[in-house]
Write an enzyme that holds these catalytic residues in place. Structure first.
Site, PDB file in Angstrom:
ATOM      1  N   ASP A 174      -5.747  -0.278  -1.783  1.00 51.11           N
ATOM      2  CA  ASP A 174      -6.511  -1.154  -2.662  1.00 51.11           C
ATOM      3  C   ASP A 174      -7.783  -1.692  -2.030  1.00 51.11           C
ATOM      4  O   ASP A 174      -7.940  -1.715  -0.811  1.00 51.11           O
ATOM      5  CB  ASP A 174      -5.665  -2.365  -3.043  1.00 51.11           C
ATOM      6  CG  ASP A 174      -5.499  -3.332  -1.874  1.00 51.11           C
ATOM      7  OD1 ASP A 174      -5.076  -2.872  -0.791  1.00 51.11           O
ATOM      8  OD2 ASP A 174      -5.829  -4.517  -2.028  1.00 51.11           O
TER       9      ASP A 174
ATOM     10  N   LYS B 142      -6.844   6.676  10.829  1.00 51.68           N
ATOM     11  CA  LYS B 142      -8.265   6.682  11.205  1.00 51.68           C
ATOM     12  C   LYS B 142      -8.344   6.633  12.729  1.00 51.68           C
ATOM     13  O   LYS B 142      -8.378   5.545  13.313  1.00 51.68           O
ATOM     14  CB  LYS B 142      -8.970   5.458  10.627  1.00 51.68           C
ATOM     15  CG  LYS B 142      -9.008   5.360   9.109  1.00 51.68           C
ATOM     16  CD  LYS B 142      -9.717   4.068   8.692  1.00 51.68           C
ATOM     17  CE  LYS B 142      -9.816   3.911   7.195  1.00 51.68           C
ATOM     18  NZ  LYS B 142     -10.326   2.577   6.796  1.00 51.68           N
TER      19      LYS B 142
ATOM     20  N   GLY C 270       0.767  -1.246   0.000  1.00 51.09           N
ATOM     21  CA  GLY C 270       0.000   0.000   0.000  1.00 51.09           C
ATOM     22  C   GLY C 270       0.795   1.291   0.000  1.00 51.09           C
ATOM     23  O   GLY C 270       0.329   2.307  -0.503  1.00 51.09           O
TER      24      GLY C 270
ATOM     25  N   ASP D 171      -5.163   1.878  10.736  1.00 51.46           N
ATOM     26  CA  ASP D 171      -6.594   1.687  10.953  1.00 51.46           C
ATOM     27  C   ASP D 171      -6.775   1.208  12.400  1.00 51.46           C
ATOM     28  O   ASP D 171      -6.843   2.024  13.316  1.00 51.46           O
ATOM     29  CB  ASP D 171      -7.066   0.675   9.894  1.00 51.46           C
ATOM     30  CG  ASP D 171      -8.548   0.412   9.908  1.00 51.46           C
ATOM     31  OD1 ASP D 171      -9.290   1.178  10.535  1.00 51.46           O
ATOM     32  OD2 ASP D 171      -8.985  -0.568   9.280  1.00 51.46           O
TER      33      ASP D 171
END
Ligand code: IMP
Ligand code: MG
Length: 178
Positions: free
Chosen positions: A162, A134, A48, A106
């Site tokens: 993705d 986040k 990523g 996350d």
């Protein structure tokens, strides 16, 4: 709103590349200040972070090594709770400053495990640079040194991120339309 469909899901444009690059400029200034004189190892987390790493590394003027690790905790749009090391670390890190370059934090599971494994391998100092964070999702104790963008708890794709392998080559960020 510009939309894109990847497999069974549709995403709407939410953040243009120009905003991403502005945010990267800001953390690069901080990194240039903090890392001066440190001979850092930049450890890019595949897959990523590849696009972020490319733009970030061009803005960081401190010379250092750049290397890559691959860990996996995601399948589809859900974190699996387990991480697997798919490509390991070959560099000597004892006593060094290691700067992890990650696409998104996350739950924080992936990053907290990676930070711990680098400390276990004898890193002198471990810093984390993430493009996205986040905050509402965080479940693991973690210190983030450089956060380019704080975002709500929605699933995003583009700019390296993705959905089941698709969307990584989109230059802007798109958010899942429920
Ligand atoms: P964590 O371990 O729950 O913090 O998950 C981190 C990893 O999950 C990241 O490195 C990403 O690869 C992936 N991930 C988390 N959120 C998203 C998202 O919104 N879109 C795409 N990938 C995500
Ligand atoms: Mg990742």
């Amino acid at each position: 709103m510009k939309k894109v469909t990847l497999k069974d899901k549709t995403f709407g444009l939410s953040l243009p590349e120009s905003e991403i690059l502005k945010a990267i400029d800001t953390i690069a200034v901080d990194m240039n200040r903090d890392l001066e004189g440190k001979d850092p190892l930049f450890l890019v987390v595949l897959n990523g972070a590849y696009m972020f790493a490319s733009d970030l590394m061009k803005r960081v003027e401190v010379l250092g090594e750049v290397s890559f690790v691959k860990v996996s905790s995601y399948q589809g749009t859900e974190s699996t709770g387990e991480t697997t090391e798919l490509i390991g670390l070959n560099e000597e890190i004892a006593g060094r400053t290691v700067v992890i370059v990650e696409d998104i934090v996350d739950s924080g599971l992936t990053m907290s495990k990676l930070v711990k494994s680098l400390h276990d391998k004898g890193a002198g100092e471990v810093k984390v640079a993430t493009l996205f964070f986040k905050p509402e999702s965080l479940k693991h104790e973690l210190h983030l040194d450089y956060v380019a963008l704080r975002i709500p708890n929605d699933f995003i794709v583009g700019y390296g991120l993705d959905y089941d392998g698709y969307g990584r080559n989109l230059r802007d960020i798109y958010t899942l339309i429920p």
